[in-house]
Design a protein around this motif. Sequence first.
Motif, PDB file in Angstrom:
ATOM      1  N   ASN A 224       0.823  -1.210   0.000  1.00  0.00           N
ATOM      2  CA  ASN A 224       0.000   0.000   0.000  1.00  0.00           C
ATOM      3  C   ASN A 224       0.857   1.261   0.000  1.00  0.00           C
ATOM      4  O   ASN A 224       0.404   2.321  -0.415  1.00  0.00           O
ATOM      5  N   ARG A 225       2.085   1.130   0.480  1.00  0.00           N
ATOM      6  CA  ARG A 225       3.007   2.276   0.473  1.00  0.00           C
ATOM      7  C   ARG A 225       4.433   1.755   0.632  1.00  0.00           C
ATOM      8  O   ARG A 225       4.655   0.698   1.223  1.00  0.00           O
ATOM      9  N   ILE A 226       5.389   2.530   0.111  1.00  0.00           N
ATOM     10  CA  ILE A 226       6.807   2.202   0.219  1.00  0.00           C
ATOM     11  C   ILE A 226       7.528   3.377   0.869  1.00  0.00           C
ATOM     12  O   ILE A 226       7.381   4.521   0.423  1.00  0.00           O
ATOM     13  N   VAL A 227       8.301   3.093   1.902  1.00  0.00           N
ATOM     14  CA  VAL A 227       9.086   4.109   2.599  1.00  0.00           C
ATOM     15  C   VAL A 227      10.557   3.889   2.281  1.00  0.00           C
ATOM     16  O   VAL A 227      11.070   2.764   2.360  1.00  0.00           O
ATOM     17  N   LEU A 228      11.241   4.966   1.926  1.00  0.00           N
ATOM     18  CA  LEU A 228      12.668   4.914   1.620  1.00  0.00           C
ATOM     19  C   LEU A 228      13.451   5.700   2.663  1.00  0.00           C
ATOM     20  O   LEU A 228      13.196   6.884   2.894  1.00  0.00           O
ATOM     21  N   GLY A 229      14.404   5.025   3.310  1.00  0.00           N
ATOM     22  CA  GLY A 229      15.249   5.667   4.303  1.00  0.00           C
ATOM     23  C   GLY A 229      16.705   5.329   4.071  1.00  0.00           C
ATOM     24  O   GLY A 229      17.073   4.726   3.061  1.00  0.00           O
ATOM     25  N   GLY A 230      17.550   5.707   5.016  1.00  0.00           N
ATOM     26  CA  GLY A 230      18.984   5.457   4.900  1.00  0.00           C
ATOM     27  C   GLY A 230      19.731   6.657   4.369  1.00  0.00           C
ATOM     28  O   GLY A 230      19.149   7.597   3.815  1.00  0.00           O
ATOM     29  N   GLY A 231      21.050   6.623   4.518  1.00  0.00           N
ATOM     30  CA  GLY A 231      21.872   7.780   4.197  1.00  0.00           C
ATOM     31  C   GLY A 231      21.806   8.225   2.751  1.00  0.00           C
ATOM     32  O   GLY A 231      21.823   9.432   2.473  1.00  0.00           O
ATOM     33  N   VAL A 232      21.730   7.282   1.810  1.00  0.00           N
ATOM     34  CA  VAL A 232      21.677   7.666   0.396  1.00  0.00           C
ATOM     35  C   VAL A 232      20.418   8.477   0.106  1.00  0.00           C
ATOM     36  O   VAL A 232      20.439   9.409  -0.719  1.00  0.00           O
ATOM     37  N   MET A 233      19.325   8.163   0.801  1.00  0.00           N
ATOM     38  CA  MET A 233      18.067   8.863   0.549  1.00  0.00           C
ATOM     39  C   MET A 233      18.032  10.265   1.151  1.00  0.00           C
ATOM     40  O   MET A 233      17.036  10.963   1.026  1.00  0.00           O
ATOM     41  N   PHE A 239      13.935  11.280  -4.921  1.00  0.00           N
ATOM     42  CA  PHE A 239      12.539  10.849  -4.855  1.00  0.00           C
ATOM     43  C   PHE A 239      11.795  11.092  -6.155  1.00  0.00           C
ATOM     44  O   PHE A 239      11.115  10.202  -6.679  1.00  0.00           O
ATOM     45  N   ALA A 240      11.920  12.287  -6.703  1.00  0.00           N
ATOM     46  CA  ALA A 240      11.212  12.596  -7.955  1.00  0.00           C
ATOM     47  C   ALA A 240      11.706  11.702  -9.091  1.00  0.00           C
ATOM     48  O   ALA A 240      10.904  11.212  -9.900  1.00  0.00           O
ATOM     49  N   LEU A 241      13.021  11.477  -9.158  1.00  0.00           N
ATOM     50  CA  LEU A 241      13.578  10.612 -10.203  1.00  0.00           C
ATOM     51  C   LEU A 241      13.074   9.180 -10.060  1.00  0.00           C
ATOM     52  O   LEU A 241      12.710   8.530 -11.047  1.00  0.00           O
ATOM     53  N   ILE A 260      -0.893   5.725 -10.187  1.00  0.00           N
ATOM     54  CA  ILE A 260      -1.179   6.522 -11.382  1.00  0.00           C
ATOM     55  C   ILE A 260      -1.383   7.998 -11.049  1.00  0.00           C
ATOM     56  O   ILE A 260      -0.903   8.886 -11.763  1.00  0.00           O
ATOM     57  N   LYS A 261      -2.078   8.278  -9.933  1.00  0.00           N
ATOM     58  CA  LYS A 261      -2.432   9.659  -9.602  1.00  0.00           C
ATOM     59  C   LYS A 261      -1.702  10.215  -8.382  1.00  0.00           C
ATOM     60  O   LYS A 261      -1.559  11.435  -8.256  1.00  0.00           O
ATOM     61  N   HIS A 262      -1.279   9.326  -7.476  1.00  0.00           N
ATOM     62  CA  HIS A 262      -0.783   9.811  -6.179  1.00  0.00           C
ATOM     63  C   HIS A 262       0.568   9.200  -5.816  1.00  0.00           C
ATOM     64  O   HIS A 262       0.820   8.891  -4.647  1.00  0.00           O
ATOM     65  N   ILE A 263       1.439   9.054  -6.783  1.00  0.00           N
ATOM     66  CA  ILE A 263       2.706   8.383  -6.504  1.00  0.00           C
ATOM     67  C   ILE A 263       3.571   9.164  -5.513  1.00  0.00           C
ATOM     68  O   ILE A 263       4.396   8.591  -4.802  1.00  0.00           O
ATOM     69  N   ASP A 264       3.364  10.492  -5.416  1.00  0.00           N
ATOM     70  CA  ASP A 264       4.099  11.284  -4.430  1.00  0.00           C
ATOM     71  C   ASP A 264       3.740  10.873  -3.003  1.00  0.00           C
ATOM     72  O   ASP A 264       4.528  11.113  -2.072  1.00  0.00           O
ATOM     73  N   GLU A 265       2.570  10.288  -2.831  1.00  0.00           N
ATOM     74  CA  GLU A 265       2.140   9.817  -1.519  1.00  0.00           C
ATOM     75  C   GLU A 265       2.331   8.309  -1.375  1.00  0.00           C
ATOM     76  O   GLU A 265       2.002   7.741  -0.336  1.00  0.00           O
ATOM     77  N   TYR A 266       2.862   7.681  -2.412  1.00  0.00           N
ATOM     78  CA  TYR A 266       3.036   6.230  -2.421  1.00  0.00           C
ATOM     79  C   TYR A 266       4.489   5.834  -2.140  1.00  0.00           C
ATOM     80  O   TYR A 266       4.745   4.901  -1.383  1.00  0.00           O
ATOM     81  N   ILE A 267       5.423   6.539  -2.712  1.00  0.00           N
ATOM     82  CA  ILE A 267       6.848   6.340  -2.456  1.00  0.00           C
ATOM     83  C   ILE A 267       7.312   7.550  -1.656  1.00  0.00           C
ATOM     84  O   ILE A 267       7.398   8.663  -2.186  1.00  0.00           O
ATOM     85  N   VAL A 268       7.593   7.355  -0.364  1.00  0.00           N
ATOM     86  CA  VAL A 268       7.736   8.492   0.548  1.00  0.00           C
ATOM     87  C   VAL A 268       8.952   8.323   1.462  1.00  0.00           C
ATOM     88  O   VAL A 268       9.459   7.216   1.653  1.00  0.00           O
ATOM     89  N   PRO A 269       9.406   9.436   2.064  1.00  0.00           N
ATOM     90  CA  PRO A 269      10.450   9.343   3.093  1.00  0.00           C
ATOM     91  C   PRO A 269       9.876   8.756   4.384  1.00  0.00           C
ATOM     92  O   PRO A 269       8.661   8.603   4.539  1.00  0.00           O
ATOM     93  N   THR A 270      10.761   8.490   5.320  1.00  0.00           N
ATOM     94  CA  THR A 270      10.338   7.955   6.615  1.00  0.00           C
ATOM     95  C   THR A 270       9.434   8.949   7.338  1.00  0.00           C
ATOM     96  O   THR A 270       9.628  10.160   7.253  1.00  0.00           O
ATOM     97  N   GLY A 271       8.476   8.412   8.051  1.00  0.00           N
ATOM     98  CA  GLY A 271       7.624   9.254   8.878  1.00  0.00           C
ATOM     99  C   GLY A 271       8.231   9.521  10.245  1.00  0.00           C
ATOM    100  O   GLY A 271       7.843  10.463  10.932  1.00  0.00           O
ATOM    101  N   LEU A 272       9.177   8.688  10.655  1.00  0.00           N
ATOM    102  CA  LEU A 272       9.780   8.792  11.989  1.00  0.00           C
ATOM    103  C   LEU A 272      11.220   9.291  11.939  1.00  0.00           C
ATOM    104  O   LEU A 272      11.922   9.252  12.948  1.00  0.00           O
ATOM    105  N   GLY A 273      11.661   9.739  10.770  1.00  0.00           N
ATOM    106  CA  GLY A 273      13.033  10.222  10.655  1.00  0.00           C
ATOM    107  C   GLY A 273      14.042   9.128  10.966  1.00  0.00           C
ATOM    108  O   GLY A 273      13.923   8.005  10.477  1.00  0.00           O
TER     109      GLY A 273
END
Length: 293
Positions: A224-233, A239-241, A260-273
């Motif tokens: 339902n969602r993918i979170v990307l974290g770590g130093g490279v991110m 994110f846009a790329l 299709i419409k909301h990918i900015d909310e689908y692939i996101v940074p961590t919510g907890l830092g």
Amino acid sequence: MKIGALEAGGTKMVCAIGDEDGSILKREVFPTQTPDITMPLLIDFFMDEGIEALGIGCFGPIDPNKCSATYGYITSTPKLPWKNYNIVKTFSEALNIPIGFDTDVNAAALGEAAWGALKDCEVGIYITIGTGIGVGVCINGNPLHGLIHPEAGHILIRKMANDNYKGKCPYHSDCFEGLASGPAIEDRWGKKAYDLKDVPEVWDLEADYIAQALVNYILCYSPNRIVLGGGVMHQDQLFALIREKVTEYLGGYVRSDAIIKHIDEYIVPTGLGEDSGIKGSIRLGYMAYHNLI
């Protein structure tokens, strides 16, 4: 309720005392040395805190299967002093409390599922891209296991035609981690990632490899969602790329508005830092106390 949490990493051990709401009441960091040096320091940190459970999110590979003879072990880690070390037994004998045990990245996914960007996701994925690449998967708020645990940082992806780099992974050479981890970036380009911020070809290649991996995870796990974290991110331009390339590689096959419409909310940074892992370890301790894992 007071819960102990350990985010056990290859270079540092983050210890914390928290509560069932994920609040961190106390924290201390110790360098990861040999078990003989490090473990007494960790035990001393927790010993007189009155904790009722302990959660351990640990570098791996590990054995999280309670039915296994090697449950609680760090297994085939390249950190040789910790190879085949029974970390759960050591804590259990010292503290005599319930212990939750999982990979560090599964713990991070669990933290995000409980209190962060994966909250309310039936299937959520957390990916850390840094010194290594790790993937944690939570299904209905529980970390995914199976044969062992997800090792999706080592999936095989297609090398770009213009990439002659041999790969950094000692096991698979040019797997995802071998091509896109922080050390791979430094080895390929001769500089650390943060010194390459303004070199577009670095991040176009990096985004391509990350996007390939994400497409595979989308097709296999249907998150339902993918979170990307770590130093490279920390390179925010990624994110846009990545989103653009994921859309391109999927080619319209997955017909979901989330992509299709909301990918900015689908692939996101961590919510907890930076707290995903330690808060997830708190959650592991809570779940162990209540026999939820």
